[in-house]
Design an enzyme around this catalytic site. Sequence first.
Site, short mmCIF file in Angstrom:
data_model
loop_
_atom_site.label_atom_id
_atom_site.label_comp_id
_atom_site.label_asym_id
_atom_site.label_seq_id
_atom_site.Cartn_x
_atom_site.Cartn_y
_atom_site.Cartn_z
N ALA A 251 0.80 -1.23 0.00
CA ALA A 251 0.00 0.00 0.00
C ALA A 251 0.83 1.28 0.00
O ALA A 251 0.29 2.36 0.22
CB ALA A 251 -1.00 0.02 1.15
N ALA A 252 2.15 1.17 -0.29
CA ALA A 252 2.95 2.39 -0.43
C ALA A 252 2.37 3.25 -1.57
O ALA A 252 2.24 4.47 -1.44
CB ALA A 252 4.40 2.05 -0.74
N GLY A 253 1.98 2.58 -2.66
CA GLY A 253 1.38 3.30 -3.79
C GLY A 253 0.05 3.92 -3.40
O GLY A 253 -0.32 5.00 -3.88
N ASP A 254 -0.69 3.25 -2.52
CA ASP A 254 -1.98 3.78 -2.07
C ASP A 254 -1.78 4.99 -1.15
O ASP A 254 -2.52 5.97 -1.23
CB ASP A 254 -2.79 2.70 -1.34
CG ASP A 254 -3.10 1.54 -2.25
OD1 ASP A 254 -3.17 1.74 -3.47
OD2 ASP A 254 -3.24 0.41 -1.74
P1 ATP Z 1 2.28 -1.09 -3.65
O1 ATP Z 1 1.80 -1.86 -4.85
O2 ATP Z 1 3.08 -1.93 -2.70
O3 ATP Z 1 1.23 -0.28 -3.00
P2 ATP Z 1 3.56 0.54 -5.63
O4 ATP Z 1 4.42 -0.42 -6.42
O5 ATP Z 1 2.30 0.98 -6.22
O6 ATP Z 1 3.35 -0.02 -4.17
P3 ATP Z 1 5.92 2.05 -5.08
O7 ATP Z 1 6.50 2.67 -6.29
O8 ATP Z 1 6.60 0.82 -4.56
O9 ATP Z 1 4.36 1.85 -5.31
O10 ATP Z 1 5.89 3.09 -3.87
C1 ATP Z 1 5.15 4.29 -3.94
C2 ATP Z 1 5.96 5.38 -3.32
O11 ATP Z 1 6.17 5.06 -1.94
C3 ATP Z 1 7.37 5.55 -3.90
O12 ATP Z 1 7.38 6.34 -5.06
C4 ATP Z 1 8.09 6.20 -2.72
O13 ATP Z 1 7.81 7.58 -2.68
C5 ATP Z 1 7.44 5.50 -1.52
N1 ATP Z 1 8.24 4.31 -1.15
C6 ATP Z 1 8.04 3.03 -1.52
N2 ATP Z 1 8.99 2.22 -1.02
C7 ATP Z 1 9.80 3.01 -0.30
C8 ATP Z 1 10.97 2.78 0.49
N3 ATP Z 1 11.50 1.56 0.62
N4 ATP Z 1 11.55 3.84 1.10
C9 ATP Z 1 11.02 5.09 1.01
N5 ATP Z 1 9.92 5.37 0.28
C10 ATP Z 1 9.31 4.35 -0.37
O1 RIB Z 2 -2.21 -1.82 -2.84
C1 RIB Z 2 -2.27 -2.70 -1.75
C2 RIB Z 2 -3.58 -3.41 -1.72
O2 RIB Z 2 -3.65 -4.25 -2.85
C3 RIB Z 2 -3.77 -4.33 -0.53
O3 RIB Z 2 -4.36 -3.68 0.58
C4 RIB Z 2 -4.62 -5.46 -1.10
O4 RIB Z 2 -5.91 -5.50 -0.57
C5 RIB Z 2 -4.63 -5.25 -2.61
O5 RIB Z 2 -5.82 -4.70 -3.02
#
Ligand code: ATP
Ligand code: RIB
Length: 305
Positions: A251-254
């Site tokens: 959920a970093a992207g969220d």
């Molecule tokens: P997810 O699918 O796990 O929700 P995502 O792949 O959509 O994530 P990421 O690009 O991994 O999204 O992360 C979104 C943002 O979160 C990154 O651009 C960054 O700003 C922050 N982030 C993610 N991982 C890290 C980390 N290890 N350290 C610091 N910031 C991070």
């Molecule tokens: O982006 C993270 C989310 O992806 C999780 O909370 C999971 O429910 C899936 O939808």
Amino acid sequence: MSTPRITVVGSSNVDIVVKADHIPRPGETVIGGDFVMVPGGKGANQAVCAAKLGADVTLVARVGDDAFGRMSLENFEKSGVRTDYVIVDREHPSGIALIAVDSRGENAIVVAPGANHALSPADVDKAKSAIAESSVLVVQLEIPAETVQRAIELAKSLGIRVILNPAPIRPLSRELLAQVDVLVPNEHEAAYLVGEDSSEHLDPKRAARQLRELGVANVIITLGSAGVLVATDSAESLIEAFKVEAVDTTAAGDAFTGALACAIAEGSAIMEAAKFAAKVAAISVTRMGAQTSMPSREEVNNWSF
Ligand code: ATP
Ligand code: RIB
């Protein structure tokens, strides 16, 4: 400043998470730690994130008439998310995500969509007044394509800005992309959208330009611990990630998308909003879980890296 209003149209899941040394390869069994069950789902995560940051958020979603749905609803209420358009679906179970998290905080996820796949264009139409009163609509791709399309068309017809987080990725028409004000793909999703086989050799600047040529107004490619690439009409810039110890990147992207929506709805310019969102997302990766990892505004203001 008046409270910014946001509508999120998207999924709600309950995440069943196990942390292990590594993510199992096909055919492998791995012994992990204890399992935790936390509210998740991309739409709900983004809604909770923005609400905890102080936005007035309406969520349009479906949960099952089961313990998982009740768990999600409780957390929406606790976080201050408006649930007037969260439908309790009596025919489909709640969405569930099975998540394995490895020792570096990376994850692998399988989603059973359940009620999320019943979220319909008519459900979106019912929320028209909430969308009309919002300054931003946020949508992702864990719900049916026609529902995403309806939400975007409705928002545009009402003059509302649209943020699309194209996750999990699937083909998107040029017509749809042209209606998006801010597209927030991660590097895999960006590679897919520009027709590359993998993100291994992705040049984020070139990909962002290609996406803008397809008609997207602003593109923000998230690059995990490498930060974010922001491309707008007036600027193209790499914002570095904050340095943190990653516990769980789920959920970093969220967190990024929810915080971005909040800042844009408050009136921030895209670059400034992306910097704020990178901070919120970095905090979220230091904590386990999806909605459980979203910081409050006060925590963000007081956080030192
Ligand atoms: P997810 O699918 O796990 O929700 P995502 O792949 O959509 O994530 P990421 O690009 O991994 O999204 O992360 C979104 C943002 O979160 C990154 O651009 C960054 O700003 C922050 N982030 C993610 N991982 C890290 C980390 N290890 N350290 C610091 N910031 C991070
Ligand atoms: O982006 C993270 C989310 O992806 C999780 O909370 C999971 O429910 C899936 O939808």
